[in-house]
Write an enzyme that holds these catalytic residues in place. Structure first.
Site, PDB file in Angstrom:
ATOM      1  N   GLU A 193     -10.043  -9.806  -7.471  1.00  0.00           N
ATOM      2  CA  GLU A 193      -9.084  -8.718  -7.250  1.00  0.00           C
ATOM      3  C   GLU A 193      -7.907  -8.801  -8.234  1.00  0.00           C
ATOM      4  OE1 GLU A 193     -10.181  -8.456  -2.479  1.00  0.00           O
ATOM      5  OE2 GLU A 193      -8.179  -9.123  -3.075  1.00  0.00           O
ATOM      6  N   ASN A 235      -2.016   0.251   6.905  1.00  0.00           N
ATOM      7  CA  ASN A 235      -1.475  -1.012   7.398  1.00  0.00           C
ATOM      8  C   ASN A 235      -0.621  -1.768   6.386  1.00  0.00           C
ATOM      9  OD1 ASN A 235      -3.560  -1.789   5.810  1.00  0.00           O
ATOM     10  ND2 ASN A 235      -4.703  -2.879   7.389  1.00  0.00           N
ATOM     11  N   HIS A 253      -2.121  -5.399   1.575  1.00  0.00           N
ATOM     12  CA  HIS A 253      -3.417  -6.075   1.400  1.00  0.00           C
ATOM     13  C   HIS A 253      -3.191  -7.547   1.111  1.00  0.00           C
ATOM     14  CE1 HIS A 253      -7.488  -6.859  -0.135  1.00  0.00           C
ATOM     15  NE2 HIS A 253      -6.901  -7.525  -1.114  1.00  0.00           N
ATOM     16  N   LYS A 274       0.825  -1.216   0.000  1.00  0.00           N
ATOM     17  CA  LYS A 274       0.000   0.000   0.000  1.00  0.00           C
ATOM     18  C   LYS A 274       0.863   1.272   0.000  1.00  0.00           C
ATOM     19  CE  LYS A 274      -4.000  -2.207   2.267  1.00  0.00           C
ATOM     20  NZ  LYS A 274      -4.907  -2.112   3.457  1.00  0.00           N
ATOM     21  N   ARG A 321      -2.467 -14.444   4.447  1.00  0.00           N
ATOM     22  CA  ARG A 321      -3.092 -13.695   5.556  1.00  0.00           C
ATOM     23  C   ARG A 321      -2.283 -13.911   6.849  1.00  0.00           C
ATOM     24  NH1 ARG A 321      -7.443  -9.989   4.497  1.00  0.00           N
ATOM     25  NH2 ARG A 321      -7.826 -10.224   6.717  1.00  0.00           N
ATOM     26  N   THR A 378      -5.390  -7.073  10.716  1.00  0.00           N
ATOM     27  CA  THR A 378      -5.653  -5.749  10.138  1.00  0.00           C
ATOM     28  C   THR A 378      -5.050  -4.639  11.004  1.00  0.00           C
ATOM     29  OG1 THR A 378      -7.751  -6.652   9.345  1.00  0.00           O
ATOM     30  CG2 THR A 378      -7.503  -4.257   9.272  1.00  0.00           C
ATOM     31  N   PHE A 435     -14.936   4.462   7.791  1.00  0.00           N
ATOM     32  CA  PHE A 435     -13.578   4.739   7.324  1.00  0.00           C
ATOM     33  C   PHE A 435     -13.440   4.757   5.803  1.00  0.00           C
ATOM     34  CE2 PHE A 435     -13.816   0.116   8.260  1.00  0.00           C
ATOM     35  CZ  PHE A 435     -13.447  -0.417   7.024  1.00  0.00           C
ATOM     36  N   TYR A 447     -12.816  -1.521  -3.058  1.00  0.00           N
ATOM     37  CA  TYR A 447     -13.238  -1.628  -1.657  1.00  0.00           C
ATOM     38  C   TYR A 447     -14.745  -1.425  -1.502  1.00  0.00           C
ATOM     39  CZ  TYR A 447      -8.419  -1.846   0.086  1.00  0.00           C
ATOM     40  OH  TYR A 447      -7.134  -2.246   0.379  1.00  0.00           O
ATOM     41  N   ARG A 477       2.553  -6.698   8.742  1.00  0.00           N
ATOM     42  CA  ARG A 477       1.871  -5.543   9.343  1.00  0.00           C
ATOM     43  C   ARG A 477       2.484  -5.174  10.691  1.00  0.00           C
ATOM     44  NH1 ARG A 477      -4.251  -7.104   7.375  1.00  0.00           N
ATOM     45  NH2 ARG A 477      -4.331  -5.698   5.571  1.00  0.00           N
TER      46      ARG A 477
HETATM   47  N1  UDP Z   1      -9.559  -0.155   7.584  1.00  0.00           N
HETATM   48  C1  UDP Z   1      -9.605   1.045   8.292  1.00  0.00           C
HETATM   49  N2  UDP Z   1     -10.227   1.070   9.518  1.00  0.00           N
HETATM   50  C2  UDP Z   1     -10.804  -0.038  10.065  1.00  0.00           C
HETATM   51  C3  UDP Z   1     -10.756  -1.246   9.336  1.00  0.00           C
HETATM   52  C4  UDP Z   1     -10.138  -1.270   8.104  1.00  0.00           C
HETATM   53  O1  UDP Z   1      -9.097   2.059   7.833  1.00  0.00           O
HETATM   54  O2  UDP Z   1     -11.360   0.043  11.182  1.00  0.00           O
HETATM   55  C5  UDP Z   1      -8.880  -0.185   6.273  1.00  0.00           C
HETATM   56  C6  UDP Z   1      -7.517  -0.889   6.329  1.00  0.00           C
HETATM   57  O3  UDP Z   1      -6.636  -0.263   5.404  1.00  0.00           O
HETATM   58  C7  UDP Z   1      -7.897  -2.301   5.906  1.00  0.00           C
HETATM   59  C8  UDP Z   1      -8.936  -2.010   4.813  1.00  0.00           C
HETATM   60  O4  UDP Z   1      -9.677  -0.905   5.339  1.00  0.00           O
HETATM   61  O5  UDP Z   1      -6.789  -3.034   5.432  1.00  0.00           O
HETATM   62  C9  UDP Z   1      -9.872  -3.154   4.506  1.00  0.00           C
HETATM   63  O6  UDP Z   1     -10.478  -3.578   5.728  1.00  0.00           O
HETATM   64  P1  UDP Z   1     -10.650  -5.133   6.056  1.00  0.00           P
HETATM   65  O7  UDP Z   1     -11.521  -5.232   7.250  1.00  0.00           O
HETATM   66  O8  UDP Z   1     -11.069  -5.856   4.803  1.00  0.00           O
HETATM   67  O9  UDP Z   1      -9.175  -5.567   6.501  1.00  0.00           O
HETATM   68  P2  UDP Z   1      -8.068  -6.487   5.773  1.00  0.00           P
HETATM   69  O10 UDP Z   1      -8.804  -7.553   5.008  1.00  0.00           O
HETATM   70  O11 UDP Z   1      -7.272  -5.561   4.883  1.00  0.00           O
HETATM   71  O12 UDP Z   1      -7.239  -7.037   6.899  1.00  0.00           O
HETATM   72 MG    MG Z   2     -10.381  -7.473   3.699  1.00  0.00          MG
END
Ligand code: UDP
Ligand code: MG
Length: 139
Positions: free
Chosen positions: A128, A114, A117, A11, A87, A93, A59, A51, A104
């Protein structure tokens, strides 16, 4: 476990801080084969679509702003159990909850910025990957 594919983006925060090389080293050392890769920048429309599942979340606007503010490294990766193992490699996250040694934990600024992705299912990995790459860019 069958060989399968996942999709990742290094990112904008991690690219800005010069962590592309270190993150790719960690991905390669974990046994992932690179199927496709490029430095690219998402438009606002791209990020809103990518997204889209989060469009009602508080957010969302900040996420679109963040993900479009600079280049990303987009890639498709292949390995046994790729989605779940990737993952695990990237961690939770929220970097405060991410396991020691995960990407992360090492490189993320916050739950929002973070660093990386990783797709959450085989189905989303295919969607994706196809969002960012044409068939001719996959090897
Ligand atoms: N995100 C954020 N605030 C939150 C949760 C997620 O800004 O409380 C952002 C963060 O960059 C995250 C992305 O939104 O990676 C997608 O969220 P998701 O819950 O899908 O998390 P991921 O799959 O990336 O772990
Ligand atoms: Mg996700």
């Amino acid at each position: 476990m069958a060989i399968n594919r996942t999709f990742t983006m290094i990112k904008p925060d991690a690219v800005e801080k010069g962590h592309i090389g270190a993150i790719l080293e960690k991905i390669a050392a974990s046994g992932f084969r690179i199927v496709a890769m490029k430095l690219t920048q998402m438009t606002k429309a791209d990020a809103k679509e990518f997204y889209g599942i989060h469009k009602e979340r508080p957010f969302f606007a900040d996420l679109v702003e963040y993900m479009t503010r600079g280049p990303i490294v987009a890639a498709i990766l292949e390995k046994d159990n790729a989605v779940d193992d990737f993952r695990t490699l990237i961690g939770a996250t929220n970097p405060e909850e991410a396991a020691e040694g995960t990407i992360r934990k090492i490189y993320a600024n916050s739950i929002s910025e973070n660093a990386i992705h990783g797709s959450d299912s085989d189905e989303n990995a295919a969607i994706e990957g196809a969002f960012h790459f044409s068939g001719r860019e996959m090897f």
